[in-house]
Structures are given as C-alpha cells and as structure tokens.
Design a protein around this motif. Structure first.
Motif, PDB file in Angstrom:
ATOM      1  N   LYS A   3      20.361  59.939  52.506  1.00  0.00           N
ATOM      2  CA  LYS A   3      19.955  61.150  51.784  1.00  0.00           C
ATOM      3  C   LYS A   3      21.155  61.795  51.087  1.00  0.00           C
ATOM      4  N   LYS A   4      22.285  61.791  51.748  1.00  0.00           N
ATOM      5  CA  LYS A   4      23.502  62.359  51.138  1.00  0.00           C
ATOM      6  C   LYS A   4      23.909  61.551  49.908  1.00  0.00           C
ATOM      7  N   TYR A   5      23.848  60.222  50.009  1.00  0.00           N
ATOM      8  CA  TYR A   5      24.174  59.381  48.851  1.00  0.00           C
ATOM      9  C   TYR A   5      23.192  59.631  47.700  1.00  0.00           C
ATOM     10  N   GLU A   6      21.907  59.763  48.019  1.00  0.00           N
ATOM     11  CA  GLU A   6      20.892  59.991  46.988  1.00  0.00           C
ATOM     12  C   GLU A   6      21.152  61.289  46.229  1.00  0.00           C
ATOM     13  N   SER A   7      21.730  62.279  46.912  1.00  0.00           N
ATOM     14  CA  SER A   7      22.002  63.547  46.238  1.00  0.00           C
ATOM     15  C   SER A   7      23.207  63.460  45.304  1.00  0.00           C
ATOM     16  N   VAL A   8      24.055  62.442  45.501  1.00  0.00           N
ATOM     17  CA  VAL A   8      25.278  62.314  44.689  1.00  0.00           C
ATOM     18  C   VAL A   8      25.137  61.255  43.596  1.00  0.00           C
ATOM     19  N   LEU A   9      24.546  60.121  43.906  1.00  0.00           N
ATOM     20  CA  LEU A   9      24.482  58.996  42.974  1.00  0.00           C
ATOM     21  C   LEU A   9      23.310  59.153  42.001  1.00  0.00           C
ATOM     22  N   ASN A  10      23.532  58.622  40.782  1.00  0.00           N
ATOM     23  CA  ASN A  10      22.418  58.618  39.825  1.00  0.00           C
ATOM     24  C   ASN A  10      21.509  57.428  40.152  1.00  0.00           C
ATOM     25  N   GLN A  43      23.104  53.885  39.878  1.00  0.00           N
ATOM     26  CA  GLN A  43      24.102  53.640  40.924  1.00  0.00           C
ATOM     27  C   GLN A  43      23.433  53.443  42.276  1.00  0.00           C
ATOM     28  N   LEU A  44      22.403  54.237  42.532  1.00  0.00           N
ATOM     29  CA  LEU A  44      21.688  54.142  43.793  1.00  0.00           C
ATOM     30  C   LEU A  44      21.012  52.773  43.934  1.00  0.00           C
ATOM     31  N   LYS A  45      20.433  52.293  42.830  1.00  0.00           N
ATOM     32  CA  LYS A  45      19.785  50.977  42.849  1.00  0.00           C
ATOM     33  C   LYS A  45      20.811  49.888  43.156  1.00  0.00           C
ATOM     34  N   LYS A  46      21.960  49.961  42.487  1.00  0.00           N
ATOM     35  CA  LYS A  46      23.011  48.965  42.710  1.00  0.00           C
ATOM     36  C   LYS A  46      23.533  49.039  44.147  1.00  0.00           C
ATOM     37  N   PHE A  47      23.702  50.254  44.642  1.00  0.00           N
ATOM     38  CA  PHE A  47      24.176  50.451  46.009  1.00  0.00           C
ATOM     39  C   PHE A  47      23.216  49.819  47.016  1.00  0.00           C
ATOM     40  N   LYS A  48      21.909  50.029  46.832  1.00  0.00           N
ATOM     41  CA  LYS A  48      20.916  49.470  47.742  1.00  0.00           C
ATOM     42  C   LYS A  48      20.877  47.948  47.669  1.00  0.00           C
ATOM     43  N   GLU A  49      21.061  47.393  46.460  1.00  0.00           N
ATOM     44  CA  GLU A  49      21.113  45.938  46.309  1.00  0.00           C
ATOM     45  C   GLU A  49      22.298  45.358  47.069  1.00  0.00           C
ATOM     46  N   GLU A  50      23.451  46.030  46.983  1.00  0.00           N
ATOM     47  CA  GLU A  50      24.636  45.564  47.709  1.00  0.00           C
ATOM     48  C   GLU A  50      24.414  45.640  49.222  1.00  0.00           C
ATOM     49  N   GLN A  51      23.748  46.701  49.672  1.00  0.00           N
ATOM     50  CA  GLN A  51      23.442  46.823  51.094  1.00  0.00           C
ATOM     51  C   GLN A  51      22.555  45.667  51.559  1.00  0.00           C
ATOM     52  N   GLU A  52      21.534  45.355  50.779  1.00  0.00           N
ATOM     53  CA  GLU A  52      20.634  44.250  51.120  1.00  0.00           C
ATOM     54  C   GLU A  52      21.378  42.925  51.168  1.00  0.00           C
TER      55      GLU A  52
END
Length: 145
Positions: free
Chosen positions: A109-116, A119-128
């Motif tokens: 939730k904290k990341y979602e409030s900061v990332l556009n 960026q959030l999509k790319k971040f989640k892909e990297e996590q996966e």
C-alpha cells in the motif's frame, strides 16, 4: 624382462584389490515393526514411535519384560511431549506467517501511494519474476536431496 613381470604383477594386484572392495553396503532389511509401506509419507503416532524405540532398546540392551514396560512408558511420555512442542511450534509459525503477510500488504500500500501505475506494474512483474525464481530454486534443491 624383470620390469615387465613386475609391472604386470603390480597391475594385477591393483586390479584384484579394486574388485575386492564392495562399492555399496548390503541393504539392511527393516524389522516388521519398522516397515511403513502402507503409510508412505505419514508420520508415526506417539504410541507407534514409543513402541518402536522400546522394541529396539529391548533388542539391543536385552531388557527384561519389566524394564521394557517402564521404558515404553518413558518413551510414550517423551513422544507426547514432542508432539505438543511440534504443535506449539506450528502455531507459532502460522502466527508469524500471518504477521509477515500483513506487513507485506502494508508495504504494498505504501508503494502504491508513491509509484505511478507504470512503475507499479513493472515493480509487480519483477516481484513475480523473483518469486518464480525462488520457487524453481526450491524445487531444484529438493531434487538434490
């Protein structure tokens, strides 16, 4: 001529010595009370563990019937204590897992409030991707056991 005979005898001696060694120890047949073919992957109950260990002690230490009964009672008490400890540990691990999950959700939730959104999509892909790599690594390590 002497050297040729010496070398031939030396090689023959080494060859026979190699065959004399047994590469694998003979497979030990388990006693009937230790066989669990019908329970693949299942754990023994506390009573079964206590009995197996008591029988092994009786065989190895030549226990009398009276000693066997006392040892069986001791082993049963110990096996039940171990089960309680395992259950407590399992509950503790479950609670820790729940705390970690809540912490991870809070972090997301904290990341979602900061990332556009991009960026959030790319971040989640990297996590996966990392998650998949870790799972494959675990499978690979299991295969080596």
């Amino acid at each position: 001529m002497k050297k040729a005979i010496f070398v031939t005898l030396l090689m023959a001696g080494l060859g026979f010595g190699t065959f004399a060694q047994d590469a694998k120890p003979a497979h030990r047949e388990r006693p009937p009370h230790e066989k669990r073919a019908d329970r693949r992957g299942a754990r023994f109950t506390a009573e079964e563990r206590a009995e197996v260990y008591a029988k092994r002690m009786q065989k190895n230490l030549n226990l009398t019937d009276e000693q066997y009964k006392k040892v069986l009672a001791i082993n049963l008490e110990q096996a039940k204590k171990q089960e309680e400890l395992r259950a407590a540990h399992k509950a503790e691990m479950k609670a820790t897992r729940e705390k970690m999950k809540a912490n991870h959700e809070d972090l997301s939730k904290k990341y979602e409030s900061v990332l556009n959104p991009e960026q959030l999509k790319k971040f989640k892909e990297e996590q996966e991707k990392r998650k998949t790599e870790m799972q494959e690594g675990r499978k690979e390590r299991r295969g080596r056991r």
